[in-house]
Design a protein around this motif. Structure first.
Motif, PDB file in Angstrom:
ATOM      1  N   PRO A 271      70.591  69.660  48.543  1.00 13.94           N
ATOM      2  CA  PRO A 271      71.248  68.339  48.594  1.00 13.94           C
ATOM      3  C   PRO A 271      70.278  67.293  49.134  1.00 13.94           C
ATOM      4  N   PRO A 272      70.600  65.997  48.978  1.00 11.64           N
ATOM      5  CA  PRO A 272      69.718  64.966  49.538  1.00 11.64           C
ATOM      6  C   PRO A 272      69.584  65.137  51.050  1.00 11.64           C
ATOM      7  N   GLY A 273      68.351  65.027  51.530  1.00  7.64           N
ATOM      8  CA  GLY A 273      68.121  65.185  52.966  1.00  7.64           C
ATOM      9  C   GLY A 273      66.637  65.331  53.264  1.00  7.64           C
ATOM     10  N   PRO A 274      66.296  65.623  54.501  1.00  6.43           N
ATOM     11  CA  PRO A 274      67.214  65.661  55.643  1.00  6.43           C
ATOM     12  C   PRO A 274      67.932  64.322  55.824  1.00  6.43           C
ATOM     13  N   PRO A 275      69.197  64.381  56.267  1.00  9.92           N
ATOM     14  CA  PRO A 275      69.998  63.155  56.352  1.00  9.92           C
ATOM     15  C   PRO A 275      69.297  62.088  57.195  1.00  9.92           C
ATOM     16  N   ALA A 276      69.317  60.865  56.680  1.00  7.79           N
ATOM     17  CA  ALA A 276      68.711  59.724  57.383  1.00  7.79           C
ATOM     18  C   ALA A 276      69.590  58.508  57.136  1.00  7.79           C
ATOM     19  N   PRO A 277      69.833  57.673  58.153  1.00  4.46           N
ATOM     20  CA  PRO A 277      70.681  56.494  57.955  1.00  4.46           C
ATOM     21  C   PRO A 277      69.955  55.430  57.130  1.00  4.46           C
ATOM     22  N   GLY A 278      70.742  54.709  56.349  1.00  2.02           N
ATOM     23  CA  GLY A 278      70.209  53.558  55.628  1.00  2.02           C
ATOM     24  C   GLY A 278      69.555  53.878  54.299  1.00  2.02           C
ATOM     25  N   ILE A 279      69.625  55.102  53.800  1.00  2.00           N
ATOM     26  CA  ILE A 279      68.983  55.452  52.525  1.00  2.00           C
ATOM     27  C   ILE A 279      69.873  56.435  51.769  1.00  2.00           C
ATOM     28  N   GLN A 386      63.077  58.475  54.791  1.00  2.00           N
ATOM     29  CA  GLN A 386      62.730  59.300  53.617  1.00  2.00           C
ATOM     30  C   GLN A 386      63.715  60.450  53.478  1.00  2.00           C
ATOM     31  N   VAL A 387      64.136  60.710  52.250  1.00  2.00           N
ATOM     32  CA  VAL A 387      64.962  61.872  51.910  1.00  2.00           C
ATOM     33  C   VAL A 387      64.458  62.442  50.588  1.00  2.00           C
ATOM     34  N   GLN A 388      64.828  63.689  50.323  1.00  2.00           N
ATOM     35  CA  GLN A 388      64.476  64.301  49.047  1.00  2.00           C
ATOM     36  C   GLN A 388      65.583  65.262  48.624  1.00  2.00           C
ATOM     37  N   MET A 389      65.600  65.584  47.339  1.00  2.00           N
ATOM     38  CA  MET A 389      66.629  66.454  46.781  1.00  2.00           C
ATOM     39  C   MET A 389      66.102  67.132  45.525  1.00  2.00           C
ATOM     40  N   SER A 390      66.836  68.153  45.062  1.00  2.00           N
ATOM     41  CA  SER A 390      66.483  68.870  43.838  1.00  2.00           C
ATOM     42  C   SER A 390      67.364  68.406  42.694  1.00  2.00           C
TER      43      SER A 390
END
Length: 476
Positions: A271-279, A386-390
């Motif tokens: 899932p999108p993450g690691p969770p970060a506020p504002g993105i 910054q976040v990333q996901m598959s």
């Protein structure tokens, strides 16, 4: 000695008889010489059929590039089986493998291994009726090979709870179908990518290099069943995304030469993450149709903060999948990595990207695969987020792969049988046309000879009857 004057009609008939005999003989010889060749050209040769060869090497023997694991002896008992998922469409089958219906229940017929403990097993399902194997017609293709196997897998899809755990245990569903016409001994093997390890799947053991091998099932013809592979995903595996693995099955039967196998990939989806506020970040699934033409990836990067920010997106693709022509603002920084600068994104706004994506035939056959996107926002004030996901990559070519049957020569999938060959070229079509022309010419010669004979006979009948015993002077 007095000469006998032969009438003109009789002389013409004498000349026409040899001509008639010669024409008939020529026509007969031409027909005898041409017709067998024509018949031979018109009948196509038997289509090549895959024949059994030596047993195929078990895919589990290959050493993948993954985290090293301890090697254990091959297990002697198979993994437990469960009910398979409902089939929405029947499996794609092609000759020489027959289409067999799925049984009402799905557990394979399994028996305890001598010397091993007896574990609980689902009840043995009734064996579905199997079409009889008819012997080939004289001169036709040989009978089909009795072995056949097919495997399908799910994906490992992680929830947002993954980001709050040191590791996560989950399961991978694997479904196996005996598509052959005889009971088979089936072995399962699978390879896990870096960051994933087996979490204690019953009946399976490590074979080194991230690969695992399982015990042997005995499945009746037409049996369809599922098993669950228990997997542990480390809390740092997300740093290595995109991650994909593969599962393979090999089938053999007593008294049958050779073996058959099938394999399929699976994707590990974070899932999108690691969770970060504002993105916020989202990527669509990429799907290649049966033509294998380029597809498209959609990415959306959102600014959910309270200040404007400059956005950037990195797209990371697996081997064999590329962005052939990066759009404006994007550039390939590595062979499998493309970076796009999306400019300023106002607070509460978002930026969208559409990137063309291509995949090699080998990569499409290995689908499903996974890719990754990395989104970054650099606000006017505050820390960079910054976040990333598959995202999943699928291909119709993988679903259309024929059901595994007896091993065939390399490249046989692209070979047409003689019956499918184009008859409009210089092959059988030219021979047929030549034969027809020769037969027509022979028929015309016979008709000409008959016409000459008929004309000669009419002339003879039209002349006055004379006495052959009279001398020429008397006739005058």
């Amino acid at each position: 000695m007095a000469s006998v004057d032969v009438p003109p009609g009789r002389r013409a008939r004498g000349r026409s008889a040899p001509l008639l005999a010669m024409s008939l003989t020529l026509g007969l010889l031409t027909a005898i010489a041409v017709v067998p060749g024509w018949a031979t050209a018109a009948v196509p040769e038997a289509s090549p059929v895959a024949s059994a060869t030596d047993p195929a090497e078990d895919p589990g023997d290959e050493t993948p590039t993954a985290e090293p694991t301890e090697t254990a002896p091959d297990p002697t008992t198979p993994p437990p089986t469960i009910e398979p998922p409902a089939e929405t469409t029947p499996p794609a089958t092609t000759d020489p493998t027959p289409t067999t219906g799925a049984p009402e229940t799905s557990a394979p017929a399994t028996g305890p291994t001598p010397g091993a403990g007896t574990s609980s097993r689902p009840p043995v399902p009734p064996v579905p009726p199997v079409p009889p194997v008819r012997p080939p017609a004289p001169g036709g293709a040989p009978a089909q090979h009795p072995l056949g196997i097919r495997i399908t897998t799910g994906d490992i899809t992680l929830s947002s709870g993954y980001w709050n755990a040191a590791s996560t245990n989950t399961t991978l569903r694997v479904t196996v179908t005996n598509t052959g016409t005889t009971a088979e001994r089936i072995r399962l093997s699978y390879t896990l990518p870096a960051g994933l390890t087996d979490a204690g799947t019953e009946g399976c053991a490590a074979s080194g290099g991230g690969a695992y091998r399982c015990g042997e099932w005995t499945a009746a013809a037409g049996a369809r069943f599922s098993t669950l592979v228990r997997v542990r995903i480390s809390g740092t595996a997300w740093r290595r995304m995109p991650l994909s693995g593969s599962v393979a099955v090999t089938a053999s039967a007593p008294g049958v030469t050779g073996a058959v196998s099938d394999n399929e990939g699976f994707a590990v989806l974070f899932p999108p993450g690691p969770p970060a506020p504002g993105i916020a970040l989202h990527a669509d699934e990429v799907a290649f149709d049966i033509s294998g033409a380029a597809s498209e990836l959609g990415v959306r990067l959102g600014n959910t903060g309270k200040v404007d920010a400059t956005g950037r997106v990195d797209v990371v693709l697996p081997a064999g999948v590329t962005v052939p022509a990066p759009p404006a603002g994007c550039v390939a920084v590595e062979e499998t990595r493309t970076r796009c600068d999306v400019g300023a994104i106002p607070a509460g706004g978002r930026a969208e990207l559409r990137l063309p994506v291509e995949a090699t035939p080998d990569a499409q056959r290995d689908a499903p695969l996974s890719g990754a996107v990395v989104g970054q926002l650099d606000p006017r004030s505050g820390r960079t987020r910054q976040v990333q996901m598959s995202f999943r990559i699928t291909a119709a070519a993988a679903l259309a792969t024929p059901v595994a049957a007896a091993p065939a020569p390399t490249g046989s999938q692209g070979v047409l049988g003689a019956g499918d060959a184009d008859t409009g070229g210089d092959g059988a079509g030219s021979v047929q046309r030549t034969a027809i022309i020769l037969i027509v010419v022979s028929a015309l010669l016979v008709v000409l000879a008959l016409w000459l004979a008929t004309t000669s006979l009419r002339r003879r009948l039209a002349e006055p009857v004379t006495d052959p015993g009279r001398s020429p002077a008397t006739q005058e």
